[in-house]
Design a protein around this motif. Structure first.
Motif, PDB file in Angstrom:
ATOM      1  N   ASP A   1       0.826  -1.209   0.000  1.00 28.53           N
ATOM      2  CA  ASP A   1       0.000   0.000   0.000  1.00 28.53           C
ATOM      3  C   ASP A   1       0.861   1.261   0.000  1.00 28.53           C
ATOM      4  OD1 ASP A   1      -1.927  -1.923   0.334  1.00 28.53           O
ATOM      5  OD2 ASP A   1      -2.992  -0.866   1.917  1.00 28.53           O
ATOM      6  N   ARG A   2       2.019   1.185   0.627  1.00 26.07           N
ATOM      7  CA  ARG A   2       2.890   2.368   0.708  1.00 26.07           C
ATOM      8  C   ARG A   2       3.254   2.900  -0.682  1.00 26.07           C
ATOM      9  NH1 ARG A   2       4.737   3.257   5.779  1.00 26.07           N
ATOM     10  NH2 ARG A   2       4.599   1.531   7.258  1.00 26.07           N
ATOM     11  N   GLY A   3       3.546   1.991  -1.599  1.00 25.00           N
ATOM     12  CA  GLY A   3       3.895   2.416  -2.949  1.00 25.00           C
ATOM     13  C   GLY A   3       2.700   2.558  -3.862  1.00 25.00           C
ATOM     14  N   ALA A   4       1.694   1.688  -3.662  1.00 27.94           N
ATOM     15  CA  ALA A   4       0.526   1.709  -4.549  1.00 27.94           C
ATOM     16  C   ALA A   4      -0.228   3.022  -4.463  1.00 27.94           C
ATOM     17  CB  ALA A   4      -0.405   0.547  -4.211  1.00 27.94           C
TER      18      ALA A   4
ATOM     19  N   GLY B   1      11.792   7.772  18.329  1.00 27.61           N
ATOM     20  CA  GLY B   1      12.241   9.018  18.931  1.00 27.61           C
ATOM     21  C   GLY B   1      13.386   9.713  18.226  1.00 27.61           C
ATOM     22  N   GLY B   2      13.425   9.595  16.886  1.00 28.24           N
ATOM     23  CA  GLY B   2      14.460  10.282  16.123  1.00 28.24           C
ATOM     24  C   GLY B   2      15.729   9.473  15.948  1.00 28.24           C
ATOM     25  N   ARG B   3      15.614   8.177  16.005  1.00 25.84           N
ATOM     26  CA  ARG B   3      16.769   7.308  15.747  1.00 25.84           C
ATOM     27  C   ARG B   3      16.304   6.092  14.954  1.00 25.84           C
ATOM     28  NH1 ARG B   3      16.737   2.875  19.047  1.00 25.84           N
ATOM     29  NH2 ARG B   3      15.240   2.940  20.786  1.00 25.84           N
ATOM     30  N   LEU B   4      17.250   5.306  14.483  1.00 23.97           N
ATOM     31  CA  LEU B   4      16.942   4.069  13.783  1.00 23.97           C
ATOM     32  C   LEU B   4      17.678   2.912  14.459  1.00 23.97           C
ATOM     33  CD1 LEU B   4      17.108   5.194  10.027  1.00 23.97           C
ATOM     34  CD2 LEU B   4      15.063   4.557  11.330  1.00 23.97           C
ATOM     35  N   PRO B   5      17.193   1.687  14.309  1.00 30.07           N
ATOM     36  CA  PRO B   5      17.899   0.545  14.894  1.00 30.07           C
ATOM     37  C   PRO B   5      19.246   0.345  14.212  1.00 30.07           C
ATOM     38  CG  PRO B   5      16.157  -0.202  13.449  1.00 30.07           C
ATOM     39  CD  PRO B   5      15.979   1.279  13.584  1.00 30.07           C
ATOM     40  N   ASP B   6      20.105  -0.458  14.821  1.00 31.18           N
ATOM     41  CA  ASP B   6      21.417  -0.737  14.238  1.00 31.18           C
ATOM     42  C   ASP B   6      21.293  -1.490  12.920  1.00 31.18           C
ATOM     43  OD1 ASP B   6      22.822   0.229  16.629  1.00 31.18           O
ATOM     44  OD2 ASP B   6      22.042  -1.579  17.581  1.00 31.18           O
ATOM     45  N   VAL B   7      20.279  -2.347  12.834  1.00 29.78           N
ATOM     46  CA  VAL B   7      20.112  -3.223  11.674  1.00 29.78           C
ATOM     47  C   VAL B   7      18.664  -3.186  11.198  1.00 29.78           C
ATOM     48  CG1 VAL B   7      20.167  -5.626  10.881  1.00 29.78           C
ATOM     49  CG2 VAL B   7      21.976  -4.765  12.373  1.00 29.78           C
ATOM     50  N   LEU B   8      18.474  -3.046   9.887  1.00 33.30           N
ATOM     51  CA  LEU B   8      17.172  -3.204   9.250  1.00 33.30           C
ATOM     52  C   LEU B   8      17.221  -4.490   8.432  1.00 33.30           C
ATOM     53  CD1 LEU B   8      16.540   0.440   7.962  1.00 33.30           C
ATOM     54  CD2 LEU B   8      15.380  -0.682   9.877  1.00 33.30           C
ATOM     55  N   VAL B   9      16.369  -5.439   8.781  1.00 31.85           N
ATOM     56  CA  VAL B   9      16.295  -6.707   8.052  1.00 31.85           C
ATOM     57  C   VAL B   9      15.123  -6.605   7.088  1.00 31.85           C
ATOM     58  CG1 VAL B   9      16.276  -9.209   8.270  1.00 31.85           C
ATOM     59  CG2 VAL B   9      17.091  -7.811  10.183  1.00 31.85           C
ATOM     60  N   VAL B  10      15.370  -6.865   5.800  1.00 35.14           N
ATOM     61  CA  VAL B  10      14.362  -6.598   4.769  1.00 35.14           C
ATOM     62  C   VAL B  10      14.273  -7.773   3.796  1.00 35.14           C
ATOM     63  CG1 VAL B  10      13.588  -4.925   3.051  1.00 35.14           C
ATOM     64  CG2 VAL B  10      15.060  -4.165   4.918  1.00 35.14           C
ATOM     65  N   PRO B  11      13.059  -8.230   3.465  1.00 35.15           N
ATOM     66  CA  PRO B  11      12.924  -9.272   2.440  1.00 35.15           C
ATOM     67  C   PRO B  11      13.172  -8.675   1.061  1.00 35.15           C
ATOM     68  CG  PRO B  11      10.762  -8.494   3.084  1.00 35.15           C
ATOM     69  CD  PRO B  11      11.747  -7.771   3.964  1.00 35.15           C
ATOM     70  N   VAL B  12      13.775  -9.460   0.178  1.00 32.49           N
ATOM     71  CA  VAL B  12      14.099  -8.926  -1.147  1.00 32.49           C
ATOM     72  C   VAL B  12      13.693  -9.907  -2.242  1.00 32.49           C
ATOM     73  CG1 VAL B  12      15.946  -8.226  -2.711  1.00 32.49           C
ATOM     74  CG2 VAL B  12      16.002  -7.492  -0.328  1.00 32.49           C
ATOM     75  N   GLY B  13      12.822  -9.420  -3.116  1.00 29.14           N
ATOM     76  CA  GLY B  13      12.505 -10.099  -4.365  1.00 29.14           C
ATOM     77  C   GLY B  13      12.885  -9.126  -5.468  1.00 29.14           C
ATOM     78  N   ASN B  14      11.993  -8.149  -5.712  1.00 27.41           N
ATOM     79  CA  ASN B  14      12.333  -7.020  -6.589  1.00 27.41           C
ATOM     80  C   ASN B  14      13.034  -5.890  -5.837  1.00 27.41           C
ATOM     81  OD1 ASN B  14      11.516  -7.570  -9.352  1.00 27.41           O
ATOM     82  ND2 ASN B  14       9.440  -7.746  -8.547  1.00 27.41           N
ATOM     83  N   GLY B  15      13.034  -5.958  -4.512  1.00 26.97           N
ATOM     84  CA  GLY B  15      13.823  -5.014  -3.718  1.00 26.97           C
ATOM     85  C   GLY B  15      13.189  -3.676  -3.447  1.00 26.97           C
ATOM     86  N   THR B  16      11.863  -3.558  -3.606  1.00 26.80           N
ATOM     87  CA  THR B  16      11.253  -2.235  -3.473  1.00 26.80           C
ATOM     88  C   THR B  16      11.268  -1.711  -2.034  1.00 26.80           C
ATOM     89  OG1 THR B  16       9.060  -3.251  -3.333  1.00 26.80           O
ATOM     90  CG2 THR B  16       9.797  -2.514  -5.496  1.00 26.80           C
ATOM     91  N   LEU B  17      11.122  -2.590  -1.055  1.00 25.86           N
ATOM     92  CA  LEU B  17      11.181  -2.124   0.330  1.00 25.86           C
ATOM     93  C   LEU B  17      12.606  -1.776   0.723  1.00 25.86           C
ATOM     94  CD1 LEU B  17       9.762  -1.483   2.961  1.00 25.86           C
ATOM     95  CD2 LEU B  17       9.908  -3.902   3.583  1.00 25.86           C
ATOM     96  N   LEU B  18      13.560  -2.586   0.296  1.00 20.80           N
ATOM     97  CA  LEU B  18      14.959  -2.303   0.627  1.00 20.80           C
ATOM     98  C   LEU B  18      15.432  -1.006  -0.001  1.00 20.80           C
ATOM     99  CD1 LEU B  18      17.889  -4.638   1.088  1.00 20.80           C
ATOM    100  CD2 LEU B  18      18.180  -2.770  -0.536  1.00 20.80           C
ATOM    101  N   LEU B  19      15.116  -0.791  -1.273  1.00 24.11           N
ATOM    102  CA  LEU B  19      15.559   0.433  -1.937  1.00 24.11           C
ATOM    103  C   LEU B  19      14.852   1.658  -1.369  1.00 24.11           C
ATOM    104  CD1 LEU B  19      15.825  -0.836  -5.621  1.00 24.11           C
ATOM    105  CD2 LEU B  19      17.700  -0.267  -4.067  1.00 24.11           C
ATOM    106  N   GLY B  20      13.591   1.503  -0.995  1.00 25.06           N
ATOM    107  CA  GLY B  20      12.897   2.594  -0.315  1.00 25.06           C
ATOM    108  C   GLY B  20      13.551   2.903   1.011  1.00 25.06           C
ATOM    109  N   ALA B  21      13.922   1.863   1.757  1.00 30.62           N
ATOM    110  CA  ALA B  21      14.600   2.055   3.041  1.00 30.62           C
ATOM    111  C   ALA B  21      15.911   2.802   2.844  1.00 30.62           C
ATOM    112  CB  ALA B  21      14.842   0.706   3.707  1.00 30.62           C
ATOM    113  N   ALA B  22      16.662   2.435   1.808  1.00 34.52           N
ATOM    114  CA  ALA B  22      17.931   3.111   1.542  1.00 34.52           C
ATOM    115  C   ALA B  22      17.719   4.589   1.214  1.00 34.52           C
ATOM    116  CB  ALA B  22      18.659   2.408   0.398  1.00 34.52           C
TER     117      ALA B  22
END
Length: 377
Positions: A98-101, A212-233
């Protein structure tokens, strides 16, 4: 109404003006990127804004909500002392797509094409169908045979025309692209259209705000076409460039071992996929079983530059992870549990965390596919 940015090809620099219906680079036929470098709003200025992903309007190329269903702002819950999950299956159409659609439908609403076409293994098609219904746009969705019956039901319920294509996920994409080249057609491609990535990046903007204005040390992301990972980047780069975070989290990408072309390229130290044909082996993680993702080079570079890595999970790991989450009250579709399969005890992400905090996305609702243990692959 905000002025739309131009698109450009990240490979050869070819530019496509805003307002055009071109879905790929006219020269190389590759995916496009947006010529767009927004500055996020500081944390304190977000108070009192609309409770959806549109609260990050400064970072969205469309600027304001135009066909919203209230998407975004999904909760984060703790799974272990160091690992939390973001419940993106609690979106209006029950998946993170939904985020991209919503971006694609809003863009199509601006451009007013004769019709919209999309291709999908299910979730993206359902999301595009729903938001096209919201925007009152005619929509056709191409899906491969074997797509979950519940996903087909959902797409049809939103009024989209369904085209079931004989063959695999790539066959559905080829069929959609043939139509996309026709005059007056808007191709709502969650792979090729960069607006989709600028929607998925709100996943990280929400995490940053909720933590609170920070991010975790690691973001674990599933990748097929990579749309969530590239958005995260994209989001990480925006927040870091604006000085709103002082370090960038490592991106750890997860694929099903059955179909893992990017993990194989990573292990080989390659910058892109080779010419070998990757067999599409049946897998419970059908949503990420993509043999040749068009943005492969970008995905590999994003993971490498973040200091992350690629991981694979077996079918048994997927089954066990889905049951484990269900026992915790979270019923997630089998594709959506891949990251937890890699991050829970015994997974390869767990082995490299070394006490660092991580967040995994739970991307789709279990009602869309049922239990992996009750189906054959």
């Amino acid at each position: 109404m905000s002025v739309l940015p131009d698109c450009y090809c990240p490979v050869d620099g070819t530019r496509v003006p805003s307002g055009a219906l071109d879905w790929c680079c006219p020269a190389c036929r590759g995916p496009l990127d947006l010529d767009y470098s927004p500055t996020p709003a500081p944390l304190k200025s977000l108070a009192g804004r609309v409770n959806s992903l549109w609260r990050y309007a400064e970072c969205l190329p469309l600027g304001e909500a135009e066909c919203t269903l209230g998407e975004g702002r999904t909760p984060v819950v703790r799974l272990t002392e160091k690992v939390s999950a973001k419940l993106d299956f609690l979106m209006p159409t029950l998946s993170f797509k939904d985020r991209g659609a919503v971006m694609l439908a809003a863009l199509a609403g601006r451009l007013r094409p004769e019709r919209v076409v999309a291709d999908s293994s299910g979730n993206a098609g359902a999301a595009v169908a729903a938001y096209c219904a919201r925007a009152q746009l005619p929509c056709t969705v191409f899906v491969p045979e074997g797509t979950s019956a519940k996903k087909l039901e959902q797409i049809g319920a939103h009024g989209a025309r369904l085209e079931v294509v004989a063959g695999d996920r790539e066959a559905a994409a080829v069929a959609a692209r043939a139509v996309a080249d026709e005059s007056g057609v808007f191709y709502a491609s969650h792979v090729h259209n960069p607006y989709f990535l600028h929607g998925t990046k709100t996943y990280v903007h929400e995490l940053w705000e909720d933590l609170g204005g920070r991010l975790p040390d690691v973001l674990v992301v599933p990748v097929g076409n990579g749309t969530l990972l590239l958005g995260a980047a994209l989001a990480v780069a925006e927040l870091h460039t604006a000085g709103l975070i002082d370090r960038r989290p490592a991106l750890h990408a997860v694929q099903a071992a059955a179909v893992a072309p990017l993990a194989a390229a990573w292990q080989a130290g390659a910058d892109d996929l080779g010419d070998d044909v990757v067999a599409v082996v049946p897998t419970f993680a059908e949503g990420i079983a993509i043999p040749r993702p068009p943005r492969a080079r970008q995905i590999l570079r994003a993971v490498r530059e973040s200091g992350g890595a690629f991981h694979t999970v077996s079918e048994d790991q997927i089954r066990h992870a889905q049951l484990d989450l269900a026992s915790r009250g979270l019923y997630v579709e089998s594709t959506g549990v891949a990251c937890w399969a890699a991050t829970r005890e015994g997974g390869s992400v767990a082995a490299v965390l070394n006490g660092r905090a991580a967040v995994v996305p739970l991307c789709g609702a279990g009602a869309k596919t049922g239990l992996a243990v009750s189906r054959s692959v």
